[in-house]
Design a protein around this motif. Sequence first.
Motif, PDB file in Angstrom:
ATOM      1  N   VAL A 153      32.105  -9.456 -31.933  1.00 56.10           N
ATOM      2  CA  VAL A 153      31.691  -8.339 -33.053  1.00 56.10           C
ATOM      3  C   VAL A 153      30.922  -7.132 -32.428  1.00 56.10           C
ATOM      4  O   VAL A 153      31.490  -5.807 -32.582  1.00 56.10           O
ATOM      5  N   TYR A 154      29.955  -7.377 -31.397  1.00 59.28           N
ATOM      6  CA  TYR A 154      29.129  -6.550 -31.169  1.00 59.28           C
ATOM      7  C   TYR A 154      28.548  -6.825 -29.593  1.00 59.28           C
ATOM      8  O   TYR A 154      27.358  -7.161 -29.910  1.00 59.28           O
ATOM      9  N   PRO A 155      29.134  -6.749 -28.678  1.00 63.58           N
ATOM     10  CA  PRO A 155      28.957  -7.432 -27.280  1.00 63.58           C
ATOM     11  C   PRO A 155      27.693  -6.782 -26.940  1.00 63.58           C
ATOM     12  O   PRO A 155      27.183  -5.811 -27.180  1.00 63.58           O
ATOM     13  N   ARG A 156      26.767  -7.727 -26.212  1.00 62.88           N
ATOM     14  CA  ARG A 156      25.469  -7.304 -26.041  1.00 62.88           C
ATOM     15  C   ARG A 156      25.548  -6.068 -24.934  1.00 62.88           C
ATOM     16  O   ARG A 156      24.512  -5.385 -25.092  1.00 62.88           O
ATOM     17  N   LYS A 157      26.359  -6.125 -24.072  1.00 64.48           N
ATOM     18  CA  LYS A 157      26.552  -4.963 -23.112  1.00 64.48           C
ATOM     19  C   LYS A 157      26.741  -3.556 -23.654  1.00 64.48           C
ATOM     20  O   LYS A 157      26.372  -2.597 -23.452  1.00 64.48           O
ATOM     21  N   ASP A 158      27.442  -3.661 -24.914  1.00 57.60           N
ATOM     22  CA  ASP A 158      27.882  -2.384 -25.613  1.00 57.60           C
ATOM     23  C   ASP A 158      26.491  -1.900 -26.263  1.00 57.60           C
ATOM     24  O   ASP A 158      26.169  -0.925 -26.381  1.00 57.60           O
ATOM     25  N   PHE A 159      25.776  -3.050 -26.824  1.00 61.92           N
ATOM     26  CA  PHE A 159      24.650  -2.884 -27.634  1.00 61.92           C
ATOM     27  C   PHE A 159      23.606  -1.997 -26.773  1.00 61.92           C
ATOM     28  O   PHE A 159      23.129  -0.933 -27.180  1.00 61.92           O
TER      29      PHE A 159
END
Length: 399
Positions: free
Chosen positions: A329-335
């Motif tokens: 849903v919202y990968p940590r690296k993107d966050f």
Amino acid sequence: MADKIHFHTNGRTDFDLVLENHLENITKKEGYIYYEIVKRNFNTDGGNFLGVLLEIDVKGKTTDGEKETNLFVKKEIPFEKITVLDSKVMFRKELFVYIDLAKVVTHLQDSAKVPDEDRFKIAKAYPESNEEILIFENLAKKGFKTYGKFDILPLKYIELAIKELGKFHGISFVIEQRMPEFYENKIKTQKSPFNFNDDWKGLMEKIFLYTANLLGGETKRRIEDYLPIAIKKYPMYDNDQTSVRCCLSHVDYHFANILVKENDGEPVEVITIDYQLLDYGCPLRDLLFFIYSATSKDFRGEHMVHLKDLYFETITRYLKYFDMDIEDVYPRKDFEKVYKEWKDYGLIRTLYTSIFLFPPDSGLDVSKLSLSELPYEPSPEVQERVRGWIEEFLEDGYL
């Protein structure tokens, strides 16, 4: 037949008559045989700008005995000169959350058997609410309150608010997967209500230049140089729906809009209110605005990493109730990437809204003045907050 409603106020207005009709419907549904209604203006310590607020107590008798129903009412304040926001649009957004979204959230959380302590909660609104009058249960009668604008907010409260925010964004991701049609038609269509016009720019210039003169020296020059960048970047942040992971965002997530209940002086529960600026956009705006508006520089230096991790971990935990993996849903690296790139949103937003976050006790008359006409004379307490924001963003290289 029920007794006639008694408003404890001087004179009757058209608003009283409209409200009386709504209250009559509520008293019928609540089963009152006879009753009296007491109305009081609600004091927000100068912090309310977008509505007239009332507390209303219905006291009387039903076939089951004595009864009391406690209501909270918000009435639209039409703007005369402010064109940055449309009060009717804002009321429609709140109506969507309290009536439509609340049903969806309840259904999804019930279906997933989310325990009460892990649910995202929306205050109960009465169906008599419309685009001019919103009627809620009065949460103050259930022990909820807001902290004062200069209170030192407990870490426990900050943590509870961060968790609640994570659940709010999490349920948006759930709706996207489980109810795609509702998501496309009702959530992705929630546009920013702001019109970033010359009046808005005038307020930005007033506050940034005041701050520049307040701090002086090399810092003054850096703030002056950053002003046109801020005026350009902020609308881009608010309207961006393509380059970042988006979801339903509160946009006005700060201490005045997060009610808290305490047990022996310890915060134990929070609930979010005031969805008037709701939109579909980057969720990190809510996180950054809350942390920077609610905490001091020293507090952030000690707890910022923990709070950022807590937010992400809360979404991760919440999605598991729906058999969803945060990395899908919202990968940590993107966050983490967006957090770093958008961090100066916290500076721009908290600085220019400091006039509303920490208003004078007499409040601000937004019903008759334009934004650029609003007086900006920050108290020593506000100036201290401002110094903390500027120092931090200088240290981090954003200024």
